[in-house]
Scaffold this active site. Sequence first.
Site, PDB file in Angstrom:
ATOM      1  N   ASP A 163      -0.073   9.872   7.146  1.00 17.44           N
ATOM      2  CA  ASP A 163      -0.453  11.160   6.565  1.00 17.44           C
ATOM      3  C   ASP A 163      -0.167  12.296   7.557  1.00 17.44           C
ATOM      4  O   ASP A 163       0.305  13.365   7.173  1.00 17.44           O
ATOM      5  CB  ASP A 163      -1.942  11.142   6.182  1.00 17.44           C
ATOM      6  CG  ASP A 163      -2.272   9.915   5.342  1.00 17.44           C
ATOM      7  OD1 ASP A 163      -1.633   9.735   4.306  1.00 17.44           O
ATOM      8  OD2 ASP A 163      -3.140   9.117   5.764  1.00 17.44           O
ATOM      9  N   HIS A 191      -7.931   7.743   3.963  1.00 14.98           N
ATOM     10  CA  HIS A 191      -6.515   7.671   3.568  1.00 14.98           C
ATOM     11  C   HIS A 191      -6.486   7.565   2.039  1.00 14.98           C
ATOM     12  O   HIS A 191      -6.380   6.471   1.474  1.00 14.98           O
ATOM     13  CB  HIS A 191      -5.840   6.466   4.231  1.00 14.98           C
ATOM     14  CG  HIS A 191      -4.444   6.237   3.712  1.00 14.98           C
ATOM     15  ND1 HIS A 191      -3.414   7.135   3.900  1.00 14.98           N
ATOM     16  CD2 HIS A 191      -3.910   5.216   3.012  1.00 14.98           C
ATOM     17  CE1 HIS A 191      -2.321   6.680   3.329  1.00 14.98           C
ATOM     18  NE2 HIS A 191      -2.585   5.519   2.772  1.00 14.98           N
TER      19      HIS A 191
HETATM   20  P1  NAD Z   1       3.945  -6.105  -0.045  1.00 16.34           P
HETATM   21  O1  NAD Z   1       3.424  -6.553  -1.353  1.00 16.34           O
HETATM   22  O2  NAD Z   1       5.414  -5.935   0.123  1.00 16.34           O
HETATM   23  O3  NAD Z   1       3.470  -7.085   1.095  1.00 16.34           O
HETATM   24  C1  NAD Z   1       2.134  -7.482   1.224  1.00 16.34           C
HETATM   25  C2  NAD Z   1       2.138  -8.900   1.748  1.00 16.34           C
HETATM   26  O4  NAD Z   1       0.799  -9.255   2.020  1.00 16.34           O
HETATM   27  C3  NAD Z   1       2.696  -9.917   0.744  1.00 16.34           C
HETATM   28  O5  NAD Z   1       3.756 -10.628   1.348  1.00 16.34           O
HETATM   29  C4  NAD Z   1       1.496 -10.818   0.456  1.00 16.34           C
HETATM   30  O6  NAD Z   1       1.854 -12.170   0.268  1.00 16.34           O
HETATM   31  C5  NAD Z   1       0.684 -10.627   1.745  1.00 16.34           C
HETATM   32  N1  NAD Z   1      -0.732 -10.990   1.613  1.00 16.34           N
HETATM   33  C6  NAD Z   1      -1.551 -10.847   0.537  1.00 16.34           C
HETATM   34  N2  NAD Z   1      -2.767 -11.340   0.817  1.00 16.34           N
HETATM   35  C7  NAD Z   1      -2.721 -11.781   2.094  1.00 16.34           C
HETATM   36  C8  NAD Z   1      -3.673 -12.423   2.934  1.00 16.34           C
HETATM   37  N3  NAD Z   1      -4.908 -12.680   2.530  1.00 16.34           N
HETATM   38  N4  NAD Z   1      -3.287 -12.751   4.186  1.00 16.34           N
HETATM   39  C9  NAD Z   1      -2.043 -12.500   4.616  1.00 16.34           C
HETATM   40  N5  NAD Z   1      -1.086 -11.926   3.850  1.00 16.34           N
HETATM   41  C10 NAD Z   1      -1.438 -11.576   2.599  1.00 16.34           C
HETATM   42  O7  NAD Z   1       3.173  -4.751   0.309  1.00 16.34           O
HETATM   43  P2  NAD Z   1       3.541  -3.674   1.420  1.00 16.34           P
HETATM   44  O8  NAD Z   1       4.437  -2.657   0.822  1.00 16.34           O
HETATM   45  O9  NAD Z   1       3.944  -4.342   2.693  1.00 16.34           O
HETATM   46  O10 NAD Z   1       2.104  -2.963   1.591  1.00 16.34           O
HETATM   47  C11 NAD Z   1       1.011  -3.667   2.134  1.00 16.34           C
HETATM   48  C12 NAD Z   1      -0.261  -2.847   2.045  1.00 16.34           C
HETATM   49  O11 NAD Z   1      -0.135  -1.658   2.818  1.00 16.34           O
HETATM   50  C13 NAD Z   1      -0.618  -2.357   0.638  1.00 16.34           C
HETATM   51  O12 NAD Z   1      -2.020  -2.490   0.448  1.00 16.34           O
HETATM   52  C14 NAD Z   1      -0.215  -0.901   0.651  1.00 16.34           C
HETATM   53  O13 NAD Z   1      -0.947  -0.155  -0.300  1.00 16.34           O
HETATM   54  C15 NAD Z   1      -0.611  -0.537   2.061  1.00 16.34           C
HETATM   55  N6  NAD Z   1      -0.010   0.687   2.605  1.00 16.34           N
HETATM   56  C16 NAD Z   1      -0.817   1.434   3.405  1.00 16.34           C
HETATM   57  C17 NAD Z   1      -0.314   2.586   3.985  1.00 16.34           C
HETATM   58  C18 NAD Z   1      -1.193   3.452   4.882  1.00 16.34           C
HETATM   59  O14 NAD Z   1      -0.763   4.548   5.256  1.00 16.34           O
HETATM   60  N7  NAD Z   1      -2.388   3.028   5.276  1.00 16.34           N
HETATM   61  C19 NAD Z   1       1.010   2.961   3.754  1.00 16.34           C
HETATM   62  C20 NAD Z   1       1.801   2.164   2.933  1.00 16.34           C
HETATM   63  C21 NAD Z   1       1.262   1.007   2.355  1.00 16.34           C
HETATM   64  C1  LMR Z   2       0.931   5.493   1.094  1.00 13.11           C
HETATM   65  O1  LMR Z   2       0.243   6.461   1.384  1.00 13.11           O
HETATM   66  O2  LMR Z   2       2.174   5.579   0.996  1.00 13.11           O
HETATM   67  C2  LMR Z   2       0.279   4.158   0.891  1.00 13.11           C
HETATM   68  O3  LMR Z   2      -1.092   4.259   1.048  1.00 13.11           O
HETATM   69  C3  LMR Z   2       0.659   3.521  -0.388  1.00 13.11           C
HETATM   70  C4  LMR Z   2      -0.001   4.183  -1.572  1.00 13.11           C
HETATM   71  O4  LMR Z   2      -0.602   3.474  -2.384  1.00 13.11           O
HETATM   72  O5  LMR Z   2       0.090   5.400  -1.677  1.00 13.11           O
END
Ligand code: NAD
Ligand code: LMR
Length: 337
Positions: A163, A191
Amino acid sequence: MKEKNVLVTGAAGQISYSLLPRLISGETFGPNRKVNLKLVEIPPVLDKLQGTVLELEDCGFSNCGSIISTSEINEAAEDCDWALLVGSIPRGITINGKKIEERGDLLHVNGGIFTDQGNAIGTKGKEDAKILVVGNPANTNALIGKSNSNNNSQLWMAMTALDANRAKAQISIKTNRPIEDIKRMTIWGNHSPTMYPDLDNASIDGKSVSEIINDSNWIENDFLVRVQQRGKEIIDARGASSAASAANAAIDTVKNVENDTKEGTWFSAAVASDGSYGIPEGLIFGYPLRTENGKVEIVQDLELNDYARAKIEITTNELLEEKEEVKDLIALSLIHI
Ligand code: NAD
Ligand code: LMR
């Protein structure tokens, strides 16, 4: 060469695909550290994870130490210096016929993951382990993880660096100034769309960014909403949530914690409130932070006007509501947090 043990969950996912090479390239922990990766996935995805591991080997980075892949969080947490908790379900998908629209809607889908992980890290991780929760809803997942870790010597954080980077990118475009000139960017709170990116305290050449921009309509109605809704904008455009920029922000956070912060600036992450700025103790809250002599501290005594205080109250209330929703997942021993 000294070593760092880095646990990454969700290691076969989108974010990890961008994140893992940068952890072992020498960029994140410096050229004099070997990095041992402890990669965690759910059992059905372990074969796919093996493909990522083969690619990591083929990068041939000399800072790459051992790599283990496992579904056993207790095995992976052993002696970890860092835990990057990415594993969880992103929004945008449909569960039981209902599309998950907001990150908060993921509370009941993802929250449970962080009880066992918190417990494993608290018990097996290093006493000074640093934990960065990326999986959404990141702040409340970190609250669940920290309470179940039952270990107050470790540092639990939720990621708001993405962010902050988004806010800086918008300011850079608006002011036509390079990103590196924009200092002291704070994301207050959650967030989520209630986050408050603070331009009064952000600065360029020591001057407040809001004074430089001098356009409260743009700040309140364009900038704020753009940053708060950037995750959705990306999901709508890409059909998947941000990955490369999320991995980049996680690397930024690790570097910001590993290295003392330069004079005159700070960085953004959510940490457990110690009551600073009137935030209830224990909430995992986005704050301005500095690393001093290896210790992360909340920057104190920033001025907040009535507008900022009102925004901070909204995001605080949202975090209190999220906490209430997951109270069953918060460990009893620390129920007061
Ligand atoms: P993705 O679906 O590509 O990958 C997530 C992975 O987590 C998958 O491979 C899944 O098998 C694995 N997983 C699920 N449960 C699990 C567990 N208990 N233990 C270990 N692995 C497990 O998703 P992504 O695009 O990599 O995003 C992951 C997370 O990050 C999402 O929740 C997304 O919303 C979040 N995210 C947060 C931010 C932030 O700024 N905080 C930014 C982007 C994404
Ligand atoms: C983001 O901010 O890109 C992540 O938290 C993914 C989402 O759900 O927005």
